[in-house]
Motif scaffolding. Structure first.
Motif, short mmCIF file in Angstrom:
data_model
loop_
_atom_site.label_atom_id
_atom_site.label_comp_id
_atom_site.label_asym_id
_atom_site.label_seq_id
_atom_site.Cartn_x
_atom_site.Cartn_y
_atom_site.Cartn_z
N GLN A 67 29.38 67.53 98.91
CA GLN A 67 29.58 68.49 97.84
C GLN A 67 28.60 68.26 96.70
OE1 GLN A 67 33.62 69.10 96.59
NE2 GLN A 67 33.03 70.09 94.67
N LEU A 68 28.33 67.00 96.38
CA LEU A 68 27.36 66.69 95.32
C LEU A 68 25.98 67.24 95.68
CD1 LEU A 68 28.34 62.98 94.51
CD2 LEU A 68 28.78 65.00 93.10
N VAL A 69 25.59 67.06 96.95
CA VAL A 69 24.28 67.55 97.38
C VAL A 69 24.26 69.07 97.44
CG1 VAL A 69 22.55 67.48 99.22
CG2 VAL A 69 23.88 65.43 98.69
N MET A 70 25.34 69.66 97.96
CA MET A 70 25.38 71.12 98.07
C MET A 70 25.34 71.79 96.70
SD MET A 70 25.26 71.84 101.26
CE MET A 70 25.69 73.58 101.26
N ASP A 71 25.91 71.15 95.69
CA ASP A 71 25.85 71.71 94.33
C ASP A 71 24.40 71.86 93.87
OD1 ASP A 71 28.58 71.92 94.18
OD2 ASP A 71 28.86 70.09 93.00
N LEU A 72 23.54 70.96 94.35
CA LEU A 72 22.12 71.05 94.02
C LEU A 72 21.42 72.13 94.84
CD1 LEU A 72 21.21 67.24 93.91
CD2 LEU A 72 21.60 68.75 91.96
N ILE A 73 21.89 72.33 96.06
CA ILE A 73 21.24 73.27 96.98
C ILE A 73 21.58 74.72 96.66
CG2 ILE A 73 21.30 74.08 99.39
CD1 ILE A 73 21.32 71.22 100.27
N VAL A 74 22.78 74.98 96.16
CA VAL A 74 23.25 76.37 95.97
C VAL A 74 22.26 77.24 95.20
CG1 VAL A 74 24.98 77.77 94.76
CG2 VAL A 74 25.71 76.01 96.37
N PRO A 75 21.74 76.82 94.04
CA PRO A 75 20.77 77.69 93.34
C PRO A 75 19.53 77.96 94.18
CG PRO A 75 21.60 75.97 91.88
CD PRO A 75 22.05 75.60 93.25
N GLU A 76 19.06 76.95 94.93
CA GLU A 76 17.89 77.14 95.78
C GLU A 76 18.21 78.09 96.93
OE1 GLU A 76 15.49 73.38 96.43
OE2 GLU A 76 17.35 72.51 95.64
N PHE A 77 19.42 77.99 97.46
CA PHE A 77 19.84 78.88 98.54
C PHE A 77 19.89 80.33 98.05
CE2 PHE A 77 23.52 80.84 100.86
CZ PHE A 77 22.89 80.97 102.08
N LYS A 78 20.46 80.54 96.87
CA LYS A 78 20.51 81.90 96.32
C LYS A 78 19.11 82.47 96.14
CE LYS A 78 24.91 81.78 93.77
NZ LYS A 78 25.55 81.88 92.44
N ALA A 79 18.21 81.66 95.61
CA ALA A 79 16.83 82.12 95.41
C ALA A 79 16.16 82.42 96.74
CB ALA A 79 16.05 81.06 94.64
N LEU A 80 16.44 81.61 97.75
CA LEU A 80 15.87 81.81 99.08
C LEU A 80 16.35 83.12 99.69
CD1 LEU A 80 14.22 80.74 101.47
CD2 LEU A 80 16.22 79.38 102.14
N ILE A 81 17.64 83.42 99.56
CA ILE A 81 18.20 84.66 100.10
C ILE A 81 17.62 85.87 99.38
CG2 ILE A 81 20.32 86.01 100.36
CD1 ILE A 81 20.07 83.69 102.31
N LEU A 82 17.48 85.77 98.07
CA LEU A 82 16.90 86.88 97.30
C LEU A 82 15.46 87.12 97.72
CD1 LEU A 82 17.28 88.94 95.03
CD2 LEU A 82 16.57 87.17 93.40
N ARG A 83 14.73 86.05 97.94
CA ARG A 83 13.31 86.16 98.30
C ARG A 83 13.11 86.69 99.71
NH1 ARG A 83 12.23 81.41 96.97
NH2 ARG A 83 12.13 80.34 98.99
N THR A 84 13.93 86.27 100.65
CA THR A 84 13.72 86.64 102.06
C THR A 84 14.46 87.91 102.47
OG1 THR A 84 15.51 85.13 102.72
CG2 THR A 84 13.25 84.29 102.81
N LEU A 85 15.68 88.11 101.94
CA LEU A 85 16.50 89.25 102.36
C LEU A 85 16.69 90.30 101.27
CD1 LEU A 85 19.36 87.46 104.38
CD2 LEU A 85 17.16 88.30 105.21
N GLY A 86 16.35 89.96 100.03
CA GLY A 86 16.53 90.91 98.94
C GLY A 86 17.98 91.07 98.53
N LEU A 87 18.84 90.09 98.86
CA LEU A 87 20.26 90.14 98.51
C LEU A 87 20.54 89.16 97.38
CD1 LEU A 87 21.97 90.18 102.03
CD2 LEU A 87 21.70 92.12 100.46
N GLU A 88 21.23 89.63 96.36
CA GLU A 88 21.62 88.76 95.24
C GLU A 88 23.06 88.31 95.47
OE1 GLU A 88 21.42 88.58 90.36
OE2 GLU A 88 20.70 90.35 91.45
#
Length: 231
Positions: A67-88
């Motif tokens: 959970q500690l690591v995933m808390d760091l990943i979540v913002p990067e994951f959101k940015a990745l989805i927006l960049r690749t799929l155009g979904l916010e």
């Protein structure tokens, strides 16, 4: 809405992100998306240290570390989805099956879209009825519930308005970790014993995953299946 090139790029970049953060990535990632949801199913995702901890029955310690690591990943994951799929994405959920080293990550777009995104599928009425009954038994009847397939292997159920007053008070008192552990154990047990996927879908589930956004009083349940048989 899936674009094969975008999905391939997303899978590759997510694998790299997990390797960079955890030191080891999953052996495979199965990615899919629709208008309201992005799902990622991880298989054989466990590090050497985690294996040792699991052998010592320290499952919750593994979950806490992740959970500690995933808390760091979540913002990067959101940015990745927006960049690749155009979904916010509005909310990110995740859960692990530590017994078979698998996991699920679900990103939801604005939940106000759910009413417009209605999907009919075999067994839906039965599944909703059973999940409502289980929710009422474990906490309370959901104020709203939606379900949909992100692919032929992944059924996502979103519940809103399920917390009772006692649970809200426990959250205010700082008992979220204990509440999460208790709810996961209770609800998974009920889902395994009381939702017959053979009756509903003619298929056997190979995984059940749960997560909550307690501040939003929203929860997800994810059933995964072993093959891409048509639903």
């Amino acid at each position: 809405m899936e674009n094969r090139m975008a999905m391939t790029q997303l899978t590759s970049q997510m694998g790299k992100l997990l390797r960079d953060r955890f030191g080891k990535g999953p052996e495979s990632i199965y990615v899919s998306a629709n208008e309201v949801c992005v799902s990622m199913h991880f298989r054989q995702f466990v590090s050497v240290v985690e294996k040792i901890m699991l052998q010592q029955n320290k499952d919750e310690a593994v979950r806490d570390t992740r959970q500690l690591v995933m808390d760091l990943i979540v913002p990067e994951f959101k940015a990745l989805i927006l960049r690749t799929l155009g979904l916010e994405l509005q909310h990110i959920y995740y859960d692990w099956n530590l017994d078979n080293h698998s996991g699920i990550m679900i990103g939801l777009v604005d939940s106000s879209l759910f009413d417009r995104y209605q999907e009919s599928y075999r067994g839906k009425e039965y599944i909703h009825r059973q999940v409502e009954r289980i929710s009422a038994e474990a906490e309370k009847m959901p104020d709203a519930m939606h379900s949909f397939w992100t692919n032929a292997r992944t059924l996502v159920i979103v519940r809103s308005g399920i917390l009772i007053k006692l649970e809200k008070e426990l959250l205010r008192a700082g008992y979220e970790p204990a509440l999460r552990v208790a709810k996961r154990a209770l609800e998974k047990s009920l889902l395994v014993t009381e939702v017959d996927m053979i009756e509903a879908l003619g298929r056997t589930s190979d995984g059940i995953y749960l997560d909550w956004k307690f501040d939003q009083d929203q929860s997800i349940i994810v059933f995964t299946f072993p093959s891409e048989t048509s639903t």
